[in-house]
Design an enzyme around this catalytic site. Structure first.
Site, PDB file in Angstrom:
ATOM      1  N   HIS A   1       0.732  -1.255  -0.113  1.00 57.55           N
ATOM      2  CA  HIS A   1       0.093  -0.178  -0.017  1.00 57.55           C
ATOM      3  C   HIS A   1       0.788   1.055   0.078  1.00 57.55           C
ATOM      4  O   HIS A   1       0.284   2.334  -0.214  1.00 57.55           O
ATOM      5  CB  HIS A   1      -1.285  -0.008   1.304  1.00 57.55           C
TER       6      HIS A   1
HETATM    7  C1  UD1 Z   1      -1.825   5.889   5.219  1.00 60.54           C
HETATM    8  C2  UD1 Z   1      -0.476   6.689   5.802  1.00 60.54           C
HETATM    9  C3  UD1 Z   1       0.718   5.519   5.712  1.00 60.54           C
HETATM   10  C4  UD1 Z   1       0.109   4.235   6.407  1.00 60.54           C
HETATM   11  C5  UD1 Z   1      -1.173   3.921   6.047  1.00 60.54           C
HETATM   12  C6  UD1 Z   1      -1.732   2.659   6.794  1.00 60.54           C
HETATM   13  C7  UD1 Z   1      -0.025   9.024   5.355  1.00 60.54           C
HETATM   14  C8  UD1 Z   1       0.571   9.920   4.442  1.00 60.54           C
HETATM   15  N1  UD1 Z   1       0.159   7.825   4.884  1.00 60.54           N
HETATM   16  O1  UD1 Z   1      -1.484   5.723   3.818  1.00 60.54           O
HETATM   17  O2  UD1 Z   1       1.956   6.034   6.559  1.00 60.54           O
HETATM   18  O3  UD1 Z   1       1.131   3.285   6.264  1.00 60.54           O
HETATM   19  O4  UD1 Z   1      -2.325   4.833   6.045  1.00 60.54           O
HETATM   20  O5  UD1 Z   1      -2.512   1.946   6.117  1.00 60.54           O
HETATM   21  O6  UD1 Z   1      -0.799   9.124   6.531  1.00 60.54           O
HETATM   22  N2  UD1 Z   1      -8.970   4.796   0.938  1.00 60.54           N
HETATM   23  C9  UD1 Z   1     -10.184   4.343   1.114  1.00 60.54           C
HETATM   24  N3  UD1 Z   1     -10.847   3.723   2.053  1.00 60.54           N
HETATM   25  C10 UD1 Z   1     -10.167   3.991   3.144  1.00 60.54           C
HETATM   26  C11 UD1 Z   1      -9.062   4.487   3.274  1.00 60.54           C
HETATM   27  C12 UD1 Z   1      -8.074   5.039   2.233  1.00 60.54           C
HETATM   28  O7  UD1 Z   1     -10.963   4.210  -0.237  1.00 60.54           O
HETATM   29  O8  UD1 Z   1     -10.997   3.625   4.530  1.00 60.54           O
HETATM   30  C13 UD1 Z   1      -8.357   5.274  -0.303  1.00 60.54           C
HETATM   31  C14 UD1 Z   1      -8.805   6.554  -0.698  1.00 60.54           C
HETATM   32  O9  UD1 Z   1      -8.852   6.748  -2.038  1.00 60.54           O
HETATM   33  C15 UD1 Z   1      -7.662   7.408  -0.181  1.00 60.54           C
HETATM   34  C16 UD1 Z   1      -6.358   6.626  -0.578  1.00 60.54           C
HETATM   35  O10 UD1 Z   1      -6.976   5.296  -0.184  1.00 60.54           O
HETATM   36  O11 UD1 Z   1      -7.403   8.861  -1.048  1.00 60.54           O
HETATM   37  C17 UD1 Z   1      -5.391   6.694   0.500  1.00 60.54           C
HETATM   38  O12 UD1 Z   1      -5.405   6.872   1.714  1.00 60.54           O
HETATM   39  P1  UD1 Z   1      -4.455   7.713   2.648  1.00 60.54           P
HETATM   40  O13 UD1 Z   1      -5.020   7.933   4.045  1.00 60.54           O
HETATM   41  O14 UD1 Z   1      -4.441   9.220   2.227  1.00 60.54           O
HETATM   42  O15 UD1 Z   1      -3.077   7.169   2.622  1.00 60.54           O
HETATM   43  P2  UD1 Z   1      -2.743   5.554   2.990  1.00 60.54           P
HETATM   44  O16 UD1 Z   1      -2.182   5.222   1.738  1.00 60.54           O
HETATM   45  O17 UD1 Z   1      -3.947   4.890   3.413  1.00 60.54           O
HETATM   46  N1  UDP Z   2      -3.649  -5.170   8.883  1.00 63.54           N
HETATM   47  C1  UDP Z   2      -5.022  -5.633   9.032  1.00 63.54           C
HETATM   48  N2  UDP Z   2      -5.386  -6.157   8.010  1.00 63.54           N
HETATM   49  C2  UDP Z   2      -5.175  -6.088   6.701  1.00 63.54           C
HETATM   50  C3  UDP Z   2      -3.823  -5.379   6.534  1.00 63.54           C
HETATM   51  C4  UDP Z   2      -2.900  -5.188   7.826  1.00 63.54           C
HETATM   52  O1  UDP Z   2      -5.443  -5.681  10.230  1.00 63.54           O
HETATM   53  O2  UDP Z   2      -5.848  -6.443   5.829  1.00 63.54           O
HETATM   54  C5  UDP Z   2      -2.934  -4.680  10.190  1.00 63.54           C
HETATM   55  C6  UDP Z   2      -1.611  -5.062  10.494  1.00 63.54           C
HETATM   56  O3  UDP Z   2      -1.589  -6.591  10.752  1.00 63.54           O
HETATM   57  C7  UDP Z   2      -0.727  -4.243  11.036  1.00 63.54           C
HETATM   58  C8  UDP Z   2      -1.494  -2.992  10.745  1.00 63.54           C
HETATM   59  O4  UDP Z   2      -2.772  -3.244   9.813  1.00 63.54           O
HETATM   60  O5  UDP Z   2      -1.295  -4.429  12.450  1.00 63.54           O
HETATM   61  C9  UDP Z   2      -0.448  -2.323   9.766  1.00 63.54           C
HETATM   62  O6  UDP Z   2      -1.134  -1.253   8.957  1.00 63.54           O
HETATM   63  P1  UDP Z   2      -0.698  -0.951   7.578  1.00 63.54           P
HETATM   64  O7  UDP Z   2       0.054  -1.867   6.968  1.00 63.54           O
HETATM   65  O8  UDP Z   2      -1.805  -0.433   6.982  1.00 63.54           O
HETATM   66  O9  UDP Z   2       0.205   0.393   7.867  1.00 63.54           O
HETATM   67  P2  UDP Z   2       1.852   0.596   8.164  1.00 63.54           P
HETATM   68  O10 UDP Z   2       2.060  -0.237   9.418  1.00 63.54           O
HETATM   69  O11 UDP Z   2       2.453   0.381   7.119  1.00 63.54           O
HETATM   70  O12 UDP Z   2       1.757   2.091   8.744  1.00 63.54           O
END
Ligand code: UD1
Ligand code: UDP
Length: 361
Positions: free
Chosen positions: A208
């Site tokens: 992601h």
């Molecule tokens: C964010 C964090 C990242 C973390 C990740 C965990 C920042 C800059 N990044 O990245 O460090 O590793 O969360 O998962 O804060 N979206 C949905 N539904 C949701 C959430 C997101 O559709 O419930 C889609 C939307 O199109 C959104 C895109 O994902 O614009 C990105 O979401 P965003 O929260 O901006 O960043 P992540 O890639 O999730």
């Molecule tokens: N995780 C989860 N469901 C999923 C993928 C990840 O519960 O489908 C959990 C994972 O085990 C960990 C946390 O989400 O505890 C990590 O989040 P993510 O990978 O989104 O973010 P990051 O740690 O890279 O910021």
């Protein structure tokens, strides 16, 4: 003592669950000052399987504030959060603001608090990838610089802060994610879907990070490698909505991989526990893979969790097709590497509360 906790993204729900639990224990059994916690959820993540499921499974207290500020560009999202959190902090006047990790919600919370002279407590402070192209690296460095208490998960994190001349208020409390695995690992029950998928040996994958999803060549390489692995081996890929949207836009289709929706914490614990190998660009999952004593192939060029690479539990392959397949072929890790307690003893939540209590005296 009054605390405002700011969360919004999936990994923050998991981390905050541990500390909220420790706060509740403090209030039940200890003679220490009672702690009143109010949660602000920015709703940076808003799909039910990226958010609600964690509140339910982990019994996270319901937020006092749901801001519904997910989606959109980095700057706009962070700006909207800052504006909204500031208004709440003015009303609530907490003694501390707790922030977690390195997301936009983290930075917005830190900025809002520091400008109101409210001490910021950063949980998971001091991590560095030394790659300023990552939004997370910018968020961490800025948040650390303006935090009063910097609660680090590792000695490396403490050293990183020292190298930036940040010494005061720094503690190694271990990693709250280890507490979470220890506590919820005992009670977690998987869903039927996940149990069925896990009937035969499988690799678990997640992707992601912006550096992999926003660079379409990198994303194509990773997915091509997963498809190749899928020719001979089940690969389960709970797909982050960010990645799903970009794959759909670019017509990247997987035929050999078991693509599923993001799963809840109980399912992911089950999947981690029973996987042969984990391929991921997730920060949290690199450590969890270690807790479950499985080899981790990290789809990044660098990691903040350097001790995992140093001990041989984790190999960095970036988004390089050949390196990914090579790492899969050599996926053996000696059991000895899992013997060290790299992330504390699973009592980080309690240590965080003790530090707050001592400071209040
Ligand atoms: C964010 C964090 C990242 C973390 C990740 C965990 C920042 C800059 N990044 O990245 O460090 O590793 O969360 O998962 O804060 N979206 C949905 N539904 C949701 C959430 C997101 O559709 O419930 C889609 C939307 O199109 C959104 C895109 O994902 O614009 C990105 O979401 P965003 O929260 O901006 O960043 P992540 O890639 O999730
Ligand atoms: N995780 C989860 N469901 C999923 C993928 C990840 O519960 O489908 C959990 C994972 O085990 C960990 C946390 O989400 O505890 C990590 O989040 P993510 O990978 O989104 O973010 P990051 O740690 O890279 O910021």
């Amino acid at each position: 003592m009054k605390i405002i906790t700011i969360i919004g993204a999936r990994p923050q729900f998991i981390k905050a669950a541990v500390v909220s639990r420790a706060i509740q224990e403090n209030n039940l059994i200890s003679k220490n000052t009672k702690i009143e916690e109010k949660i602000i959820n920015t709703n940076q993540h808003y799909d039910a399987n990226m958010s609600d499921v964690f509140f339910k499974e982990m019994h996270i207290p319901q937020p006092h504030y749901n801001l519904h500020l997910g989606g959109g560009m980095q700057g706009a999202m962070t700006g909207r959060m800052l504006e909204n959190i500031e208004c709440i902090l003015i009303d609530e006047k907490p003694d501390y603001v707790l922030i977690y990790g390195d997301t936009n919600s983290t930075l917005a919370g830190a900025l809002a608090a520091v400008k109101l002279h409210i001490p910021v407590v950063h949980i998971e402070a001091g991590l560095r990838s030394f790659n300023m192209n990552m939004p997370e690296e910018v968020n961490r460095i800025l948040s650390d610089r303006i935090s009063t208490l910097l609660l680090c998960p590792t000695d490396t994190a403490v050293k990183n802060l020292k190298d930036e001349s940040i010494i005061s208020g720094v503690y190694n409390v271990g990693d709250v994610m280890y507490d979470a695995v220890k506590f919820y690992g005992n009670v977690a029950k998987p869903t039927e879907l996940v149990k069925q998928l896990a009937m035969e040996p499988y690799f678990l994958a997640t992707v992601h990070r912006a550096e992999n999803t926003d660079d379409i060549d990198r994303l194509r390489n990773i997915m091509r490698a997963l498809e190749m692995i899928g020719e001979t081996q089940r690969v389960i890929l709970p797909l982050h909505p960010r990645t799903r949207k970009i794959m759909e836009m670019n017509k990247i289709i997987l035929n050999k991989v078991s693509v599923i929706e993001p799963v809840g914490y109980f399912d992911i614990l089950f999947l981690l526990k029973n996987a042969t190998v984990v391929l991921t660009d997730s920060g949290g999952m690199q450590k969890e893979t270690y807790f479950f004593e499985k080899p981790c192939i990290t789809l990044r060029d660098e990691t903040e969790w350097v001790e995992l690479v140093q001990c041989g539990a984790n190999i960095l392959v970036g988004a390089d097709y050949n390196k990914i397949l090579d790492a899969v072929r050599k996926n053996k890790v000696s059991e000895n590497v899992f013997k060290e307690q790299l992330y504390g003893d699973g009592n980080s939540g309690q240590k965080i509360i003790e530090i707050l209590q001592q400071r209040q005296k």
